[in-house]
Write a protein that holds these residues in place. Structure first.
Motif, short mmCIF file in Angstrom:
data_model
loop_
_atom_site.label_atom_id
_atom_site.label_comp_id
_atom_site.label_asym_id
_atom_site.label_seq_id
_atom_site.Cartn_x
_atom_site.Cartn_y
_atom_site.Cartn_z
N LEU A 10 0.86 -1.18 0.00
CA LEU A 10 0.00 0.00 0.00
C LEU A 10 0.90 1.23 0.00
CD1 LEU A 10 -2.63 -1.07 2.68
CD2 LEU A 10 -2.55 -1.62 0.25
N ARG A 11 0.49 2.25 -0.73
CA ARG A 11 1.30 3.46 -0.84
C ARG A 11 0.57 4.64 -0.20
NH1 ARG A 11 0.54 0.28 -4.85
NH2 ARG A 11 2.28 -0.74 -5.86
N TRP A 12 1.32 5.60 0.28
CA TRP A 12 0.73 6.79 0.89
C TRP A 12 -0.25 7.46 -0.07
CZ3 TRP A 12 0.21 8.64 5.56
CH2 TRP A 12 -0.15 9.97 5.73
N SER A 13 0.10 7.52 -1.33
CA SER A 13 -0.74 8.19 -2.33
C SER A 13 -2.03 7.42 -2.63
CB SER A 13 0.04 8.41 -3.62
OG SER A 13 0.46 7.17 -4.16
N ASP A 14 -2.15 6.19 -2.13
CA ASP A 14 -3.36 5.38 -2.36
C ASP A 14 -4.51 5.82 -1.46
OD1 ASP A 14 -1.72 3.91 -4.01
OD2 ASP A 14 -1.57 2.19 -2.67
N MET A 15 -4.20 6.58 -0.45
CA MET A 15 -5.17 6.93 0.59
C MET A 15 -6.06 8.10 0.17
SD MET A 15 -4.27 7.74 4.59
CE MET A 15 -2.85 8.67 4.09
N ASP A 16 -7.33 8.03 0.55
CA ASP A 16 -8.23 9.15 0.32
C ASP A 16 -8.27 10.05 1.56
OD1 ASP A 16 -9.96 7.94 2.18
OD2 ASP A 16 -11.33 7.20 0.66
N ALA A 17 -9.11 11.05 1.55
CA ALA A 17 -9.17 12.02 2.65
C ALA A 17 -9.64 11.39 3.98
CB ALA A 17 -10.12 13.16 2.28
N PHE A 18 -10.23 10.19 3.91
CA PHE A 18 -10.74 9.54 5.11
C PHE A 18 -9.79 8.47 5.64
CE2 PHE A 18 -14.35 10.92 2.51
CZ PHE A 18 -14.86 11.88 3.37
N GLY A 19 -8.58 8.35 5.04
CA GLY A 19 -7.61 7.38 5.49
C GLY A 19 -7.79 5.99 4.91
N HIS A 20 -8.76 5.84 4.00
CA HIS A 20 -9.00 4.56 3.33
C HIS A 20 -8.28 4.54 1.99
CE1 HIS A 20 -12.91 5.16 5.61
NE2 HIS A 20 -12.33 4.13 6.20
N VAL A 21 -8.02 3.34 1.50
CA VAL A 21 -7.51 3.22 0.14
C VAL A 21 -8.64 3.62 -0.79
CG1 VAL A 21 -6.69 1.60 -1.60
CG2 VAL A 21 -5.82 1.46 0.74
N LEU A 27 -8.15 -0.79 -8.84
CA LEU A 27 -7.88 -1.21 -10.22
C LEU A 27 -6.39 -1.35 -10.47
CD1 LEU A 27 -10.47 0.88 -12.24
CD2 LEU A 27 -10.40 -1.58 -11.98
N ARG A 28 -5.60 -0.46 -9.90
CA ARG A 28 -4.14 -0.56 -10.02
C ARG A 28 -3.63 -1.81 -9.31
NH1 ARG A 28 -1.63 3.70 -7.12
NH2 ARG A 28 -2.82 5.09 -8.45
N TYR A 29 -4.17 -2.09 -8.12
CA TYR A 29 -3.76 -3.29 -7.40
C TYR A 29 -4.06 -4.54 -8.24
CZ TYR A 29 -3.56 -0.50 -3.04
OH TYR A 29 -3.27 0.42 -2.06
#
Length: 143
Positions: A10-21, A27-29
């Protein structure tokens, strides 16, 4: 039936504003797991299988529960649910590594082998079919 296992970081940039992926990141995964399955595990050293190109014809994703961003990877299990003359369907489950009963996403992708030179779909080769059949869920065929 075998399942292909891919450990997905999991990457930091995968996270949304709520802390979820973020839902789109899945789709990338799936793409990473599919490439690992189709290209790195292609049969035979130097085999041309799957290297000529492929295109995604369809994705279907069921988001089962939110995945909170963290440093540990998730597991993506992949297997084949359908093989036709010129396409295949890959199913996936994105799971917790330490608790495989915890599923975040169930998904499937229809992949069409593609000839990049002629810019046209192509048939699945005998070598590719033999490789894919090791991962074929025969129970899915009966359903």
């Amino acid at each position: 039936m075998a399942r292909h296992i891919y450990r997905c970081p999991l990457r930091w940039s995968d996270m949304d504003a709520f802390g979820h992926v973020n839902n789109v990141v899945f789709l990338r995964y799936l793409e990473e797991a599919r490439i690992d399955f189709m290209f790195r595990l292609a049969p035979g050293d130097g085999s041309p299988s799957f290297s000529g190109g492929s295109v995604v014809a369809r994705h279907e994703i069921d988001y089962v529960r939110p995945l909170v961003h963290r440093h540990e990877p998730v597991i993506i299990e992949s297997w084949v649910t359908k093989i036709s003359a010129a396409s295949l369907t890959i199913a996936y489950e994105v799971k917790e590594e330490d608790d495989p009963a915890t599923v975040y996403v169930r998904a499937s992708t229809v992949v069409v082998p593609y000839n990049l030179e002629s810019q046209r779909p192509r048939r699945i080769s005998a070598e590719e079919k033999s490789f894919l059949e090791k991962y074929l869920d025969k129970a899915a065929l009966a359903a």
